[in-house]
Design a protein around this motif. Sequence first.
Motif, PDB file in Angstrom:
ATOM      1  N   VAL A 230       0.810  -1.153   0.190  1.00 20.83           N
ATOM      2  CA  VAL A 230       0.069  -0.003  -0.024  1.00 20.83           C
ATOM      3  C   VAL A 230       1.003   1.226  -0.112  1.00 20.83           C
ATOM      4  O   VAL A 230       0.495   2.147  -0.744  1.00 20.83           O
ATOM      5  CB  VAL A 230      -1.043  -0.127   1.355  1.00 20.83           C
ATOM      6  CG1 VAL A 230      -1.584   1.174   1.411  1.00 20.83           C
ATOM      7  CG2 VAL A 230      -1.981  -1.133   1.018  1.00 20.83           C
ATOM      8  N   GLN A 231       1.905   1.249   0.891  1.00 19.56           N
ATOM      9  CA  GLN A 231       2.739   2.372   0.928  1.00 19.56           C
ATOM     10  C   GLN A 231       3.532   2.650  -0.720  1.00 19.56           C
ATOM     11  O   GLN A 231       3.646   3.961  -0.999  1.00 19.56           O
ATOM     12  CB  GLN A 231       3.952   2.233   1.918  1.00 19.56           C
ATOM     13  CG  GLN A 231       3.469   2.180   3.279  1.00 19.56           C
ATOM     14  CD  GLN A 231       2.706   3.463   3.801  1.00 19.56           C
ATOM     15  OE1 GLN A 231       3.337   4.604   3.339  1.00 19.56           O
ATOM     16  NE2 GLN A 231       1.776   3.723   4.497  1.00 19.56           N
ATOM     17  N   LYS A 232       3.616   1.430  -1.274  1.00 20.43           N
ATOM     18  CA  LYS A 232       4.554   1.703  -2.315  1.00 20.43           C
ATOM     19  C   LYS A 232       3.502   2.192  -3.587  1.00 20.43           C
ATOM     20  O   LYS A 232       3.727   3.074  -4.276  1.00 20.43           O
ATOM     21  CB  LYS A 232       4.910   0.397  -2.937  1.00 20.43           C
ATOM     22  CG  LYS A 232       5.859   0.318  -3.901  1.00 20.43           C
ATOM     23  CD  LYS A 232       6.134  -1.093  -4.535  1.00 20.43           C
ATOM     24  CE  LYS A 232       7.097  -1.239  -5.869  1.00 20.43           C
ATOM     25  NZ  LYS A 232       7.514  -2.621  -6.468  1.00 20.43           N
ATOM     26  N   GLN A 233       2.346   1.860  -3.528  1.00 22.97           N
ATOM     27  CA  GLN A 233       1.199   2.223  -4.388  1.00 22.97           C
ATOM     28  C   GLN A 233       0.841   3.839  -3.912  1.00 22.97           C
ATOM     29  O   GLN A 233       0.655   4.547  -5.038  1.00 22.97           O
ATOM     30  CB  GLN A 233      -0.260   1.325  -4.165  1.00 22.97           C
ATOM     31  CG  GLN A 233      -1.062   1.648  -5.300  1.00 22.97           C
ATOM     32  CD  GLN A 233      -2.422   0.710  -5.061  1.00 22.97           C
ATOM     33  OE1 GLN A 233      -2.418   0.100  -3.980  1.00 22.97           O
ATOM     34  NE2 GLN A 233      -3.253   1.011  -5.840  1.00 22.97           N
ATOM     35  N   LYS A 234       0.841   4.273  -2.814  1.00 17.70           N
ATOM     36  CA  LYS A 234       0.673   5.387  -2.650  1.00 17.70           C
ATOM     37  C   LYS A 234       1.820   6.440  -2.973  1.00 17.70           C
ATOM     38  O   LYS A 234       1.586   7.476  -3.404  1.00 17.70           O
ATOM     39  CB  LYS A 234       0.533   5.766  -1.299  1.00 17.70           C
ATOM     40  CG  LYS A 234      -0.840   5.254  -0.393  1.00 17.70           C
ATOM     41  CD  LYS A 234      -0.916   5.509   1.094  1.00 17.70           C
ATOM     42  CE  LYS A 234      -1.985   5.294   1.733  1.00 17.70           C
ATOM     43  NZ  LYS A 234      -2.430   5.494   2.857  1.00 17.70           N
ATOM     44  N   ALA A 235       2.987   5.621  -2.733  1.00 17.77           N
ATOM     45  CA  ALA A 235       4.265   6.701  -3.415  1.00 17.77           C
ATOM     46  C   ALA A 235       4.152   6.967  -4.926  1.00 17.77           C
ATOM     47  O   ALA A 235       4.489   7.960  -5.340  1.00 17.77           O
ATOM     48  CB  ALA A 235       5.537   6.031  -2.812  1.00 17.77           C
ATOM     49  N   GLU A 236       3.818   5.795  -5.509  1.00 21.28           N
ATOM     50  CA  GLU A 236       3.449   5.823  -7.022  1.00 21.28           C
ATOM     51  C   GLU A 236       2.592   6.883  -7.399  1.00 21.28           C
ATOM     52  O   GLU A 236       2.728   7.678  -8.574  1.00 21.28           O
ATOM     53  CB  GLU A 236       3.682   4.294  -7.520  1.00 21.28           C
ATOM     54  CG  GLU A 236       4.396   3.360  -7.688  1.00 21.28           C
ATOM     55  CD  GLU A 236       3.910   1.907  -8.027  1.00 21.28           C
ATOM     56  OE1 GLU A 236       2.916   1.780  -8.403  1.00 21.28           O
ATOM     57  OE2 GLU A 236       4.967   1.292  -8.137  1.00 21.28           O
ATOM     58  N   GLN A 237       1.583   6.854  -6.844  1.00 23.05           N
ATOM     59  CA  GLN A 237       0.379   7.770  -7.038  1.00 23.05           C
ATOM     60  C   GLN A 237       0.981   9.360  -6.892  1.00 23.05           C
ATOM     61  O   GLN A 237       0.645  10.193  -7.493  1.00 23.05           O
ATOM     62  CB  GLN A 237      -0.863   7.373  -6.168  1.00 23.05           C
ATOM     63  CG  GLN A 237      -1.448   6.267  -6.542  1.00 23.05           C
ATOM     64  CD  GLN A 237      -2.677   6.101  -5.536  1.00 23.05           C
ATOM     65  OE1 GLN A 237      -2.916   6.734  -4.887  1.00 23.05           O
ATOM     66  NE2 GLN A 237      -3.612   4.926  -5.774  1.00 23.05           N
TER      67      GLN A 237
END
Length: 253
Positions: A230-237
């Motif tokens: 989830v943290q990785k996805q938020k960083a990509e967003q």
Amino acid sequence: MFANIALRTVLKSSATVLRESGAVCSALSANTRTYSSALLSGGRRVSCVAGSFAVSPPVRHYARGAKKRKTTPEGLFSDLSPTMLKVDYTAVPLAQTTDDLVKRLLSLELASHSDKLKLKTEQMIEKVQRDKNDRSSVEVQVAMLTARIRNYQEHLQKHHKDIANKRRMLMAIDRRKKLLKNLRLVRYDAFEKVCEQLGITYTFPPEYYRRVTRRWLAKKAFCLKVFKAVQKQKAEQKMSSASTNTKAAETKA
């Protein structure tokens, strides 16, 4: 006729003599047989009865084991001399000048267990108190609880089935643990002094009080994996939104 009678008596006497000699010979032969069999069997007695051999068990002399002496630890009041006065009479100057009989009545020689415990508690309080009038600080409370806990421990060594006092001891230990934890966070120097003066070994509380199982470990690993994803996805967003914002700003310019 008389000759026949004499011949019969001679024959009877000779027969009895032969019987006695035969019994003696058989006894001697039996003794020699048992002696020889005992020599062959290594000192054990072997009796021969109608062709069967019965071996008696060997005699064994075992050494008696020495009993281990139980090492009793030093008691709570081992350092208190019987000539010391009670707590209520230590500050009385008249108690120092009285005769020996009165001193004996006021000393610890005839004191009760509660009087000795009170004196021991006062000694422990004097080691950690901030000033002479300090009776309510955290250090003093820890000293009082320590004296009470050690008294319970000494009592439970003799009466290990006393569940009520064991419960009180565990409650006092928990209370002291909370006080030491708070003192360690607020005043670390006082915490070190209390542990050193009272001989307390402080053990840090565990990170998790929950019992570690395979299911719990698998669940924890899965939760960490999901959190990282989830943290990785938020960083990509965030990166994509930042790039779109920069492009929009460039087009406007």
